[in-house]
Scaffold this active site. Structure first.
Site, PDB file in Angstrom:
ATOM      1  N   HIS A  64      19.574  67.930  30.667  1.00  0.00           N
ATOM      2  CA  HIS A  64      18.989  66.760  31.309  1.00  0.00           C
ATOM      3  C   HIS A  64      17.863  67.126  32.261  1.00  0.00           C
ATOM      4  O   HIS A  64      16.814  66.502  32.285  1.00  0.00           O
ATOM      5  CB  HIS A  64      20.091  65.998  32.052  1.00  0.00           C
ATOM      6  CG  HIS A  64      19.702  64.615  32.448  1.00  0.00           C
ATOM      7  ND1 HIS A  64      19.901  63.527  31.638  1.00  0.00           N
ATOM      8  CD2 HIS A  64      19.108  64.138  33.567  1.00  0.00           C
ATOM      9  CE1 HIS A  64      19.447  62.450  32.231  1.00  0.00           C
ATOM     10  NE2 HIS A  64      18.969  62.786  33.410  1.00  0.00           N
ATOM     11  N   TYR A 105      15.472  70.506  30.194  1.00  0.00           N
ATOM     12  CA  TYR A 105      14.816  70.289  28.901  1.00  0.00           C
ATOM     13  C   TYR A 105      14.828  71.549  28.041  1.00  0.00           C
ATOM     14  O   TYR A 105      13.850  71.879  27.386  1.00  0.00           O
ATOM     15  CB  TYR A 105      13.366  69.829  29.102  1.00  0.00           C
ATOM     16  CG  TYR A 105      13.267  68.444  29.674  1.00  0.00           C
ATOM     17  CD1 TYR A 105      13.217  67.334  28.832  1.00  0.00           C
ATOM     18  CD2 TYR A 105      13.238  68.227  31.044  1.00  0.00           C
ATOM     19  CE1 TYR A 105      13.138  66.052  29.340  1.00  0.00           C
ATOM     20  CE2 TYR A 105      13.162  66.940  31.566  1.00  0.00           C
ATOM     21  CZ  TYR A 105      13.113  65.859  30.719  1.00  0.00           C
ATOM     22  OH  TYR A 105      13.041  64.599  31.218  1.00  0.00           O
ATOM     23  N   GLU A 137      13.328  55.590  30.788  1.00  0.00           N
ATOM     24  CA  GLU A 137      14.444  56.517  30.948  1.00  0.00           C
ATOM     25  C   GLU A 137      15.712  55.963  30.318  1.00  0.00           C
ATOM     26  O   GLU A 137      15.899  54.761  30.232  1.00  0.00           O
ATOM     27  CB  GLU A 137      14.667  56.809  32.423  1.00  0.00           C
ATOM     28  CG  GLU A 137      15.552  58.020  32.616  1.00  0.00           C
ATOM     29  CD  GLU A 137      15.267  58.736  33.935  1.00  0.00           C
ATOM     30  OE1 GLU A 137      14.298  59.514  33.988  1.00  0.00           O
ATOM     31  OE2 GLU A 137      16.003  58.487  34.886  1.00  0.00           O
ATOM     32  N   SER A 138      16.567  56.879  29.890  1.00  0.00           N
ATOM     33  CA  SER A 138      17.786  56.464  29.202  1.00  0.00           C
ATOM     34  C   SER A 138      18.972  56.434  30.154  1.00  0.00           C
ATOM     35  O   SER A 138      19.010  57.180  31.132  1.00  0.00           O
ATOM     36  CB  SER A 138      18.091  57.452  28.077  1.00  0.00           C
ATOM     37  OG  SER A 138      18.400  58.712  28.624  1.00  0.00           O
ATOM     38  N   HIS A 139      19.922  55.590  29.865  1.00  0.00           N
ATOM     39  CA  HIS A 139      21.222  55.625  30.528  1.00  0.00           C
ATOM     40  C   HIS A 139      22.291  55.380  29.480  1.00  0.00           C
ATOM     41  O   HIS A 139      23.160  54.518  29.637  1.00  0.00           O
ATOM     42  CB  HIS A 139      21.290  54.613  31.678  1.00  0.00           C
ATOM     43  CG  HIS A 139      21.516  55.271  33.002  1.00  0.00           C
ATOM     44  ND1 HIS A 139      22.239  54.714  34.014  1.00  0.00           N
ATOM     45  CD2 HIS A 139      21.132  56.481  33.472  1.00  0.00           C
ATOM     46  CE1 HIS A 139      22.267  55.536  35.053  1.00  0.00           C
ATOM     47  NE2 HIS A 139      21.604  56.617  34.741  1.00  0.00           N
ATOM     48  N   ARG A 172      13.024  53.276  40.800  1.00  0.00           N
ATOM     49  CA  ARG A 172      12.749  54.261  41.856  1.00  0.00           C
ATOM     50  C   ARG A 172      11.705  55.271  41.411  1.00  0.00           C
ATOM     51  O   ARG A 172      10.855  55.688  42.186  1.00  0.00           O
ATOM     52  CB  ARG A 172      14.045  54.965  42.279  1.00  0.00           C
ATOM     53  CG  ARG A 172      14.980  54.062  43.068  1.00  0.00           C
ATOM     54  CD  ARG A 172      16.086  54.864  43.760  1.00  0.00           C
ATOM     55  NE  ARG A 172      16.997  55.506  42.833  1.00  0.00           N
ATOM     56  CZ  ARG A 172      18.017  54.894  42.212  1.00  0.00           C
ATOM     57  NH1 ARG A 172      18.229  53.606  42.388  1.00  0.00           N
ATOM     58  NH2 ARG A 172      18.810  55.566  41.402  1.00  0.00           N
ATOM     59  N   ASN A 177      11.503  60.955  28.631  1.00  0.00           N
ATOM     60  CA  ASN A 177      12.857  61.377  28.871  1.00  0.00           C
ATOM     61  C   ASN A 177      13.448  61.829  27.543  1.00  0.00           C
ATOM     62  O   ASN A 177      13.127  61.269  26.503  1.00  0.00           O
ATOM     63  CB  ASN A 177      13.604  60.150  29.436  1.00  0.00           C
ATOM     64  CG  ASN A 177      15.083  60.373  29.598  1.00  0.00           C
ATOM     65  OD1 ASN A 177      15.877  59.728  28.933  1.00  0.00           O
ATOM     66  ND2 ASN A 177      15.473  61.286  30.453  1.00  0.00           N
ATOM     67  N   SER A 234      17.066  62.436  25.681  1.00  0.00           N
ATOM     68  CA  SER A 234      18.508  62.221  25.765  1.00  0.00           C
ATOM     69  C   SER A 234      19.143  62.789  24.508  1.00  0.00           C
ATOM     70  O   SER A 234      19.060  62.193  23.439  1.00  0.00           O
ATOM     71  CB  SER A 234      18.793  60.717  25.889  1.00  0.00           C
ATOM     72  OG  SER A 234      20.180  60.483  25.764  1.00  0.00           O
TER      73      SER A 234
END
Lengths: 232, 767
Positions: B64, B67, B108-110, B131, B551, B553
């Protein structure tokens, strides 16, 4: 016209309201939630948003914020106060308007354009509209379901305090056109003396063609016209 | 030895902290570090790391943060252009949009948190990306979300979908940032592993740009915002692992809870701090918390940092340095205050009722030093944390089963079974094609009074107040295409994103990408990743849309089964004048409908196959990047020269579904259409194939000649295929040997009724 837009921590339509009031030529200032003494203003506006996060109940904390006492005093002296969305919720919590706004009947946040019918034009906020005029503007709320007991509803109707109602695009009342389950399809109402208006829809988001509608302008223009009359 | 290692100097011995576990090979393995990586750490340190130091390395060298399996390939992506102000490596990319303004944006991923706890997982995903943008000095002006779930016939999937949508909505709604678009797809390929990617756009005056670097030796590090708790410890490492059935229960404590109210205060306070000139750097404490934040800020400035964890405001007593350093509690920031300006920082934060504590300072010695009440508990060179992470290029081999699927003979599927109209309405009601109104009616799309095009069109558009410009943004990726042919699929994702922007009147300008893949240690996954990156690189060059960040993932797998490779493209474009903003819906009865581009029989990977046969197979449609670019130039020219009344890209569900979308608009005032298609193709192909490089436009009849001539100038095939009908319909699309004949009510019901009908069924967390 000097307009104060009250910013609570968590307000997020304060800037939009500022721009809207500015667009019709008002001198606008932000009022921080700790500010005292609101004598300098001709009108106050309470914006949408999530004051103090609204984690407890929409408007429940804002009601006891430092600025509120002076807002109540301002309203009691007849000063025009406009509460939109969270602003409406706060006005109800503070007792400046009767009834309550509860969770939408769908139990979901509802964000879309709706149609309103102008029910009263003898208020400082709607005098520039025609009675029965159909307006289109956005709503965006999770708790806009107007709740009142039968006695209060009766009183509101008899006294002509329901200013806006949700209707279909051709002006008809229906459950389908009522986006949140509000009693009597009430979208906006005034206090007894008519100087405090609360409404769930967002007229400040319907002020320019590029945003999809200019139907909200009447609210601000009405206020400007009425205040200039008072001043003269 | 790499550059990161050679920087090592003698690192003083740090005595083990009482109560910390002993470093064993099991402990090292639990931290997700290989033997080689651990040896490398020991070499860098010149000694065995302490428990705290091991935790820091483990987080920084996780996939994460480090990379490690993607970096080498990502370097192949174009990242530069004259309009790029900030490329990859910062909190967000930044481009120059003219008139003195800059646009910051990032996706961005979640995914992992959302698979465990959909509402909070998605909400905190939105919080994090906001943010990233406002810490660049930009005010967030728009959110987009790119979502993938399994098929909605599963109650568990409906629970995940409903939870994610409320989570994305509630967070953005509360902060007051409009959601202007995105995409959602449903396919069994995402059953156990939903994809939740959130993109944010922020606007700033160019001079307000601030970067996240710990510059200025002696400057003060301040922890700002929420207190640090024991939540999300090692979330970064968690995000770098596969999910299993046990994950859901065991990992729930690693999912954080969002507090959008505090975030809203942080947003206002941060922008005020930045404009006050009292700080030199600011960064979100995201993945790997204080650790990555401080290490990255030090790394960018080439400085060191010293932090005393005893000064970090905590939520619970007896937290160890290890826990404080690796906590991922939300809504926290690290601020570098200019020496002597700490009081100013406190004053601004107090106004916003936020907590701020001085926790350390920027040092000249290039070390990442952690104290606990004055006693050193970790002392390590800072640079190797960010730059010393080993990177790998692996062997990638395509899986046999994918090749077999791709090469499957689809001839029988070109013969329609039963009535074409019925098939068409079925396709239109498929959750992948049907209106996503059920979703975006839960998102505030109009707050900030600048949304010119709301979700539901080809792209969302935000006008820039005080200028004539507007910004268009979209997210795109068809995971099935990428699965069947990763290189082609990734090119299609870029091409489609650009096409969407062009249809709204924008010039595609730059990209942020979110590369969602399975476990890269598996050869067939690495193959997908490599091919997709290569395809993306080619397409980004062809469209002159550099990648400014993004990002990766990995490990999107459940019980060994990976998702479709899903490299989501978040693309932004500039609309030179708001008068160029172009709608996708037909505008006027009697207008001519012109098809730009060519119909083909490329039915591979199409929604039609999934809906009628449950198949994900065949060669995805080919995209010719040169011709695609010409098409897009032609469309943009037509829009700018005011030749068109509407423009809409053809994608999911093919030409027939695109025509339905143009006809229906927002559903309030639809138009009928009468279309005749003379392609010498089976009707299934003409109507439902998802061939690339096609746009449906409408224009006043007296402009048709111009439109076709302009298209020819760009070498783009163009022909009139029909006319816009009346408000009462009907909807007729006639292909050679087959016809769709329906009315607007059926069309409306299929398109707008589908998702509400599915989602108004009771939802529970249990199957």
């Amino acid at each position: 016209m000097r307009v104060g837009v009250v910013t609570f921590p968590g307000s997020n339509c304060d800037y939009d309201l500022y721009k809207a009031a500015q667009q019709i030529g008002a001198k606008v200032e932000f009022i921080w939630h700790r500010q005292k003494n609101l004598d300098a203003y001709d009108a106050l506006m309470l914006p949408g948003g999530f004051s103090y996060g609204d984690y407890l109940r929409a408007g429940a904390i804002a009601r006891i914020s430092p600025v509120m006492e002076d807002i109540i005093g301002f309203a009691e002296n007849g000063g025009p106060v406009l509460g939109i969305c969270n602003g409406f919720q706060i006005l109800c919590e503070a007792g400046l308007l009767p009834g309550a706004l509860v969770r939408n009947a769908s139990l979901r946040f509802e964000s879309k354009d709706i149609h309103l019918r102008v029910e009263q034009t003898d208020t400082p906020f709607t005098s520039e509209y025609e009675k029965g005029q159909i307006l289109r503007m956005p709503i965006a709320h999770g708790e806009g379901n107007y709740e009142a007991d039968d006695q209060l509803l009766e009183e509101l109707e008899v006294e002509g305090r329901v200013v806006f109602r949700y209707v279909s695009s051709d002006g008809e009342l229906s459950d389908e056109a009522n986006p949140n389950g509000s009693k009597n399809s009430i979208a906006g109402l005034t206090n007894k003396s008519g100087n405090v208006l609360g409404m769930m829809p967002h007229p400040e988001r319907a002020m320019e063609e590029i945003l999809g509608s200019i139907d909200g302008m009447g609210v601000f223009l009405s206020l400007a016209t009425n205040l200039s009359t008072i001043v003269l | 030895m790499s550059a990161g290692e050679s920087a090592s100097v003698t690192i003083p011995l740090v005595p083990p902290r009482t109560g910390d576990p002993e470093i064993t090979s099991e402990l090292v393995a639990d931290h997700g570090l290989s033997d080689d990586e651990y040896e490398r750490i020991c070499r860098i340190m010149g000694r065995i790391p302490t428990f705290t130091e091991l935790g820091v390395f483990s987080a920084m060298w996780s996939e994460h943060c480090g990379y490690k399996n993607s970096k080498r390939l990502l370097q192949l992506l174009p990242t530069e252009a004259p309009w790029v102000i900030q490329g990859p490596g910062e909190n967000a990319g930044v481009i120059d949009i003219g008139d003195g303004y800059a646009l910051a944006f990032k996706i961005e991923s979640h995914n992992h948190p959302s698979a465990i706890e959909p509402y909070q997982g998605a909400a905190t995903g939105v919080g994090g990306i906001l943010r990233d943008v406002f810490t660049m000095g930009a005010r967030p002006i728009a959110i987009l979300d790119s979502l993938r779930f399994g098929d909605l016939d599963s109650a568990r999937v409906r629970y995940l979908f409903g939870g994610v949508v409320s989570g994305v909505g509630d967070y953005g709604n509360c902060i007051g940032v409009p959601n202007i678009g995105g995409e959602v797809a449903f396919d069994r390929g995402y059953e156990g592993n939903p994809i939740v990617n959130a993109m944010c756009l922020g606007l700033m005056k160019k001079e307000d740009l601030i970067t996240a670097s710990a510059s200025g030796v002696g400057n003060t590090l301040m922890a700002v915002g929420a207190r640090t708790g024991r939540d999300g410890i090692h979330g970064a490492t968690f995000a770098s692992e596969e999910l299993s059935e046990e994950s859901e229960e065991a990992s729930r404590p690693q999912v954080q809870v969002g507090d959008p109210f505090t975030e809203k205060l942080l947003l206002e306070a941060s922008l005020e701090l930045i404009s006050s000139g009292s700080i030199t750097g600011i960064q979100d404490m995201g993945a790997a918390g204080i650790t990555s934040c401080a290490a990255e800020m030090a790394g960018r400035a080439g400085n060191g940092v010293e932090i005393d964890v005893a000064r970090v405001p905590v939520r619970e007593p007896d937290m160890t340095p290890y826990e404080i350093l690796l906590s991922e509690s939300q809504e926290r920031m690290l601020v570098v205050a200019t020496k002597g300006y700490e009081d100013e920082v406190h004053r601004i934060l107090e106004k916003w009722e936020l907590e701020a504590e001085e926790i350390g300072e920027v040092t000249a010695d290039g070390r990442f030093r952690v104290l606990e009440d004055g006693a050193v508990v970790a002392d390590m060179p800072a640079l190797p944390l960010t730059d010393g992470c080993p990177t790998y290029e692996r062997e990638g081999i395509e899986a046999d089963e994918v090749r077999e699927l791709r090469e499957m003979d689809l001839a029988e599927h070109l013969i329609p079974e039963g009535d074409l109209t019925k098939t068409f309405l079925l396709l239109l009601a498929s959750p992948n094609v049907a209106s996503k109104r059920w979703i975006y009616h839960q998102y505030d799309t109009t707050v900030r009074t600048s949304t010119a095009v709301r979700p539901g069109g080809d792209s969302g558009v935000i006008r820039i107040r005080g200028t004539e410009k507007a910004i268009a943004a979209t997210t795109d990726c068809n995971g099935r295409f990428v699965y069947l042919d990763p290189r082609q699929g990734a090119m299609i994702a870029v091409a489609e994103a650009a096409r969407n922007l062009v249809c709204s009147g924008a010039l595609p300008t730059a990209i942020t990408n979110n590369l969602n893949f399975g476990n890269p240690l598996k050869q067939h996954i690495y193959y997908q990743f490599r091919e997709a990156v290569l395809g993306m690189a080619d397409a980004c060059k062809a469209f002159e849309t550099p990648v400014t960040g993004g990002n990766v993932s990995f490990y999107n797998e459940t019980d060994g089964l990976a998702i479709y490779p899903t490299p989501v493209i978040g693309m932004v474009g500039i609309i030179e004048n708001v008068s160029h903003i172009s709608p996708q819906a037909f505008q006027s009865e009697g207008d001519d409908i012109v098809l730009l581009g060519e119909n083909t029989a490329e039915i591979g990977g199409a929604e039609y196959l999934y809906v009628t046969a449950g198949l994900v197979a065949g060669f995805p449609p080919r995209v010719d990047l040169t011709r695609e670019r010409q098409l897009q130039r032609a469309v943009l020219t037509m829009i700018q020269e005011k030749e068109l009344r509407s423009a809409h890209d053809c994608s999911d569900g093919g030409l027939a579904c695109a025509l339905a979308e143009c006809a229906l608009g927002d559903g309030e005032a639809p138009f009928g259409v009468n279309i005749v298609l003379d392609d010498a193709l089976p009707p299934v192909a003409t109507l439902f194939a998802e061939s690339q490089g096609r746009v449906v436009v409408s224009c006043a009849p007296n402009r048709t000649e111009n439109v076709i001539r302009l298209a020819m100038d760009y070498g783009v095939p163009a022909r009139k295929i029909g006319t816009v009908g009346g408000r009462e319909g009907p909807f007729h699309v006639t292909a050679v040997s087959g016809q769709i004949k329906t009315d607007l009510t059926s069309l409306h019901q299929a398109y707008f009724g589908a998702l509400p009908a599915i989602m108004n069924t009771p939802v529970s967390s249990e199957e």
